[in-house]
Design an enzyme around this catalytic site. Structure first.
Site, PDB file in Angstrom:
ATOM      1  N   GLU A 293       0.815  -1.236   0.000  1.00 57.08           N
ATOM      2  CA  GLU A 293       0.000   0.000   0.000  1.00 57.08           C
ATOM      3  C   GLU A 293       0.841   1.274   0.000  1.00 57.08           C
ATOM      4  O   GLU A 293       0.283   2.367  -0.004  1.00 57.08           O
ATOM      5  CB  GLU A 293      -0.964   0.050   1.196  1.00 57.08           C
ATOM      6  N   GLY A 294       2.161   1.171   0.052  1.00 56.25           N
ATOM      7  CA  GLY A 294       2.993   2.355   0.223  1.00 56.25           C
ATOM      8  C   GLY A 294       3.153   2.757   1.671  1.00 56.25           C
ATOM      9  O   GLY A 294       3.646   3.852   1.978  1.00 56.25           O
TER      10      GLY A 294
END
Length: 347
Positions: A312-313
């Site tokens: 997801e970062g």
């Protein structure tokens, strides 16, 4: 596509190092923050770097290989998680809000529609890739289009003033793609590249490895050309990540690199244009088995080791305050001369 990435000019290196060394501290006392400050200053070619309009982009897509049972979760979870991102309820939403990062969610190739969610940017190539057990994941045309769409998004962000970009992903089955990309492009044994992904037990991991071993054997002629490998085994989100990274480096933006999937995309990008690596900050070392190997291959020194394996970062968002701290001390910390403190360091 051709990429025109110039490495940062090293002419400022001596002046940057002198500025760091003459701050009111012992030489080297801020450790890795000093290396980070030096990198940001070199990327921006200035002694007074600024972080403008920081942005994180999450690319999401489905993978045909997920149909083979390589993940603990069913493919529908990709679509469900994108809806969670759009509603603001995921970990990446929390960390971006906490640390002042704008967030864009991209449908790079998720099964199903998000027409009711204007917060999701439509860059869909197709409704997921094909199962690379039986056919290449994408056509060469699809792969090129994915690269271009990732690049065009970065053009827009750059034109809006962004100069620091974090990149994340979501896609059930994408650790399988990343593991095979690592194996194909480095020659590492597949067993060293394949990990537990979303939390497979020992039996599930064995099935995943056996499945991916069959998949690699099904494509004996793929070779080492990066885009051929990406098209055969990659995902639409991985390809858009790759295009985004390359274009960001062309624009001399600072790139925040997340975990295993993002690093696999960077491996492809670096094979296409090695100079991209000078623009990359490696935010963390994932708990996924192959990420340590990828970091070694890319020469990455991670800022954090927190045992993350979410994607997801999230690693980018968590590490961003360290980037801010590096720039902050370089710009705001007094020098020995300005503070009137005797400098006995010899700097």
């Amino acid at each position: 596509m051709s990429w025109h990435i110039l490495p940062p000019d090293s002419a400022l290196s001596t002046a940057i190092q002198h500025k760091i060394d003459t701050k009111t501290k012992p030489v080297g006392a801020l450790g890795e923050l000093e290396a980070l400050a030096r990198q940001v200053a070199l990327v921006q070619q200035t002694l007074t770097p600024q972080l403008r309009q920081p942005h994180l982009v999450v690319f999401a897509a489905d993978h045909g290989i997920a149909e083979a049972g390589v993940s603990q979760y069913p493919p529908e979870v990709t679509h469900q998680m994108v809806r969670n991102f759009a509603a603001g309820g995921a970990a990446i939403n929390v960390f971006c809000r906490q640390n002042g990062l704008a967030l864009t969610i991209v449908d790079a190739g998720v099964r199903g529609s998000f027409a009711d969610l204007p917060a999701v940017r439509d860059q869909k190539i197709a409704e997921g890739t094909r199962n690379f057990l039986h056919a290449p994941a994408m056509t060469p045309t699809q792969c090129q289009e994915a690269l271009q769409r990732g690049a065009r998004l970065v053009d827009e962000l750059h034109e809006g003033g962004c100069n620091v970009l974090g990149l994340g992903e979501m896609g059930i089955g994408n650790t399988s793609s990343a593991a095979v990309l690592l194996h194909q492009l480095t020659g590492r044994p597949l067993a060293e590249c394949v990990g537990r992904g979303t939390g497979l037990d020992a039996a599930g991991l064995a099935r995943k490895l056996a499945t991916l071993t069959r998949a690699v054997a099904a494509h004996p002629a793929v070779g080492l050309e990066p885009l051929a490998v990406l098209a055969t085994f990659g995902g639409f989100e991985i390809a858009q990540l790759c295009g985004a990274m390359l274009r960001a480096a062309e624009h001399r933006m600072l790139l925040l690199i997340d975990g295993f999937i993002a690093s696999a995309a960077l491996l492809v990008a670096a094979r296409l244009a090695p100079a991209v690596l000078a623009y990359c900050v490696f935010c963390h070392e994932s708990d996924e088995l192959g990420h340590r190997l990828l970091l070694a291959e890319l020469g990455g020194r991670p800022l954090l080791r927190l045992g993350l394996r979410l994607g997801e970062g999230t690693g980018c968002a968590l590490a961003y305050p360290l980037v801010q701290a590096a720039v902050g001390f370089l710009n705001e910390m007094a020098s020995f001369e300005s503070a009137g403190v005797p400098d006995d360091s010899g700097a």
